[in-house]
Design a protein around this motif. Structure first.
Motif, short mmCIF file in Angstrom:
data_model
loop_
_atom_site.label_atom_id
_atom_site.label_comp_id
_atom_site.label_asym_id
_atom_site.label_seq_id
_atom_site.Cartn_x
_atom_site.Cartn_y
_atom_site.Cartn_z
N ALA A 37 0.83 -1.20 0.00
CA ALA A 37 0.00 0.00 0.00
C ALA A 37 0.86 1.26 0.00
O ALA A 37 0.61 2.19 -0.77
CB ALA A 37 -0.93 -0.01 1.22
N ALA A 38 1.88 1.28 0.86
CA ALA A 38 2.75 2.46 0.95
C ALA A 38 3.49 2.68 -0.36
O ALA A 38 3.60 3.82 -0.84
CB ALA A 38 3.73 2.30 2.11
N ASP A 39 4.00 1.61 -0.95
CA ASP A 39 4.72 1.73 -2.22
C ASP A 39 3.80 2.26 -3.32
O ASP A 39 4.21 3.09 -4.15
CB ASP A 39 5.31 0.39 -2.64
CG ASP A 39 6.52 -0.02 -1.79
OD1 ASP A 39 7.04 0.83 -1.03
OD2 ASP A 39 6.93 -1.19 -1.89
N ALA A 40 2.55 1.78 -3.33
CA ALA A 40 1.60 2.23 -4.35
C ALA A 40 1.28 3.71 -4.19
O ALA A 40 1.17 4.45 -5.17
CB ALA A 40 0.32 1.40 -4.26
N GLN A 66 5.50 4.65 6.88
CA GLN A 66 6.27 4.61 5.63
C GLN A 66 6.03 5.85 4.76
O GLN A 66 6.90 6.24 3.98
CB GLN A 66 5.90 3.35 4.84
CG GLN A 66 6.28 2.05 5.56
CD GLN A 66 5.88 0.83 4.76
OE1 GLN A 66 6.44 0.56 3.69
NE2 GLN A 66 4.90 0.08 5.25
N ILE A 67 4.87 6.47 4.91
CA ILE A 67 4.54 7.67 4.13
C ILE A 67 5.11 8.92 4.80
O ILE A 67 5.46 9.91 4.14
CB ILE A 67 3.01 7.81 3.98
CG1 ILE A 67 2.43 6.59 3.23
CG2 ILE A 67 2.64 9.10 3.26
CD1 ILE A 67 2.96 6.41 1.83
N LEU A 68 5.24 8.89 6.10
CA LEU A 68 5.57 10.07 6.90
C LEU A 68 6.80 10.85 6.44
O LEU A 68 6.76 12.09 6.40
CB LEU A 68 5.74 9.64 8.36
CG LEU A 68 5.69 10.74 9.43
CD1 LEU A 68 4.40 11.53 9.37
CD2 LEU A 68 5.88 10.12 10.82
N VAL A 71 5.99 13.57 3.57
CA VAL A 71 4.93 14.57 3.67
C VAL A 71 5.16 15.48 4.87
O VAL A 71 6.07 15.25 5.68
CB VAL A 71 3.54 13.89 3.78
CG1 VAL A 71 3.25 13.05 2.54
CG2 VAL A 71 3.44 13.03 5.04
N ASN A 72 4.30 16.49 5.00
CA ASN A 72 4.42 17.43 6.12
C ASN A 72 3.86 16.86 7.41
O ASN A 72 4.47 16.95 8.47
CB ASN A 72 3.70 18.74 5.79
CG ASN A 72 3.79 19.75 6.91
OD1 ASN A 72 4.88 20.10 7.36
ND2 ASN A 72 2.65 20.23 7.38
N SER A 73 2.66 16.25 7.30
CA SER A 73 2.02 15.72 8.51
C SER A 73 1.02 14.64 8.15
O SER A 73 0.52 14.59 7.02
CB SER A 73 1.30 16.84 9.28
OG SER A 73 0.15 17.27 8.57
N ILE A 74 0.75 13.78 9.13
CA ILE A 74 -0.30 12.78 8.99
C ILE A 74 -1.15 12.78 10.25
O ILE A 74 -0.63 12.78 11.37
CB ILE A 74 0.28 11.36 8.78
CG1 ILE A 74 1.02 11.27 7.44
CG2 ILE A 74 -0.84 10.30 8.82
CD1 ILE A 74 1.66 9.91 7.15
N PHE A 75 -2.47 12.82 10.04
CA PHE A 75 -3.43 12.63 11.12
C PHE A 75 -3.96 11.22 10.95
O PHE A 75 -4.64 10.91 9.97
CB PHE A 75 -4.55 13.66 11.03
CG PHE A 75 -5.56 13.58 12.14
CD1 PHE A 75 -5.17 13.31 13.44
CD2 PHE A 75 -6.90 13.82 11.88
CE1 PHE A 75 -6.10 13.26 14.47
CE2 PHE A 75 -7.84 13.77 12.90
CZ PHE A 75 -7.44 13.49 14.20
N ALA A 76 -3.64 10.33 11.88
CA ALA A 76 -3.96 8.91 11.77
C ALA A 76 -5.12 8.59 12.72
O ALA A 76 -5.00 8.78 13.93
CB ALA A 76 -2.75 8.07 12.12
N ILE A 77 -6.22 8.10 12.15
CA ILE A 77 -7.40 7.81 12.98
C ILE A 77 -7.83 6.36 12.82
O ILE A 77 -7.66 5.74 11.78
CB ILE A 77 -8.57 8.75 12.64
CG1 ILE A 77 -9.07 8.53 11.20
CG2 ILE A 77 -8.17 10.21 12.85
CD1 ILE A 77 -10.35 9.30 10.88
N ASP A 78 -8.39 5.84 13.90
CA ASP A 78 -8.92 4.48 13.90
C ASP A 78 -9.97 4.40 15.00
O ASP A 78 -9.86 5.10 16.01
CB ASP A 78 -7.81 3.46 14.15
CG ASP A 78 -8.19 2.06 13.67
OD1 ASP A 78 -7.65 1.62 12.64
OD2 ASP A 78 -9.04 1.41 14.33
#
Length: 221
Positions: A37-40, A66-68, A71-78
Motif C-alpha cells: 500500500a505504501a509503495d503504491a 512509511q509515508i511520513l 509529507v508534512n504531517s499525517i493525522f492517523a485515525i482508527d
C-alpha cells in the motif's frame, strides 16, 4: 450518513481489533500488504513535503510510518483504541513528531474542526464498511481542491472469501471489490476526477494469493 447496520458493523470491528492490536504487526500478510500500500501511494501520488494527510483506519500505523518521511504531517485515525495505543507507542519509541492520532469513528466533517487534507489514504479498511460511496463523499468534503484519495483493498476473486476466517465473516461487508464497484463508488460523489483502479500487489495468506487494488481519485479543482 451511517445506517444502523454500518454503525453496528464498525462497532463489532472495533472490539475485535482492540483484542488483536498487540499482535497485529505479526499477522500473516500484514507487513506485505502495508508495504504494498505504501509503495503504491508513493508511486502514484506526487507526495510533497507540504502535504497534510489523513489515514482513515490507520491500525497500528504500518502504512503511515512509511509515508511520513515524504509529507508534512499525517493525522492517523482508527475506531479501535487498541490499535491507536500501539501506534502511539511506536510514535514515542521512534521519536516521530509530524504524526498525530485520534481514536474516532469519522462520520461528519465537523469532527475535524475545519481541517482539510492534501491526501486521504486507507488500506484494507473499506471492506469493513457497508457504505463505501458515502465515506468517499465525506472525503470530498475534507479534501483541499485538487487533493488526492488513495484506497487500497482486496480485489474480488473466486477465493476472496477465504481471506478472512469464517468466524470473522460477520465483520466483513465486502469480500473484495471489482474495478467496476470501486469506480462506481467514486463516481457517485460527483466531485472526483481522474478516477482509476489498478492492481498493485499480491499478498500471501493461508497458502493463497490475494491481489490488492488501488483506487485513485482527485477532488475537482
Amino acid at each position: 450518513m451511517h445506517t444502523n447496520n454500518q454503525v453496528v458493523e464498525m462497532a463489532t470491528n472495533e472490539n475485535r481489533f482492540d483484542k488483536e492490536a498487540a499482535e497485529w504487526d505479526n499477522k500473516p500478510g500484514t507487513q506485505q500488504s502495508a508495504k504494498g500500500a505504501a509503495d503504491a501511494i508513493k508511486t502514484n501520488i506526487p507526495l510533497s513535503s507540504s502535504f497534510d494527510c489523513l489515514e482513515f483506519g490507520c491500525g497500528t500505523g504500518m502504512v503511515s510510518i512509511q509515508i511520513l518521511p515524504h509529507v508534512n504531517s499525517i493525522f492517523a485515525i482508527d475506531s479501535a483504541k487498541g490499535m491507536i495505543a500501539v501506534l502511539n507507542n511506536k510514535i514515542t519509541n521512534l521519536g516521530l513528531h509530524n504524526i498525530t492520532t485520534a481514536c474516532m469513528m469519522l462520520t461528519d466533517k465537523e469532527q475535524l474542526n475545519g481541517k482539510k487534507f492534501d491526501l486521504i489514504f486507507s488500506s484494507l479498511v473499506f471492506h469493513h464498511i457497508s457504505e463505501p460511496a458515502e465515506i468517499l463523499k465525506l472525503f470530498t468534503q475534507i479534501l483541499k481542491p485538487g487533493g488526492y484519495i488513495a484506497i487500497v483493498d482486496l480485489e474480488k476473486t473466486p477465493i476472496t472469501e477465504d481471506f478472512h476466517p469464517i468466524e470473522k465473516h460477520a465483520d466483513v461487508c465486502f469480500h473484495g471489490f471489482t474495478e467496476e464497484q470501486l469506480i462506481s463508488y467514486a463516481q457517485q460523489s460527483q466531485n472526483l476526477t481522474d478516477i482509476s483502479v489498478k492492481r498493485i500487489v499480491t499478498i500471501s495468506k493461508g497458502g493463497q494469493e490475494h491481489p490488492l487494488s488501488l483506487l485513485f481519485a482527485r477532488l475537482k479543482q
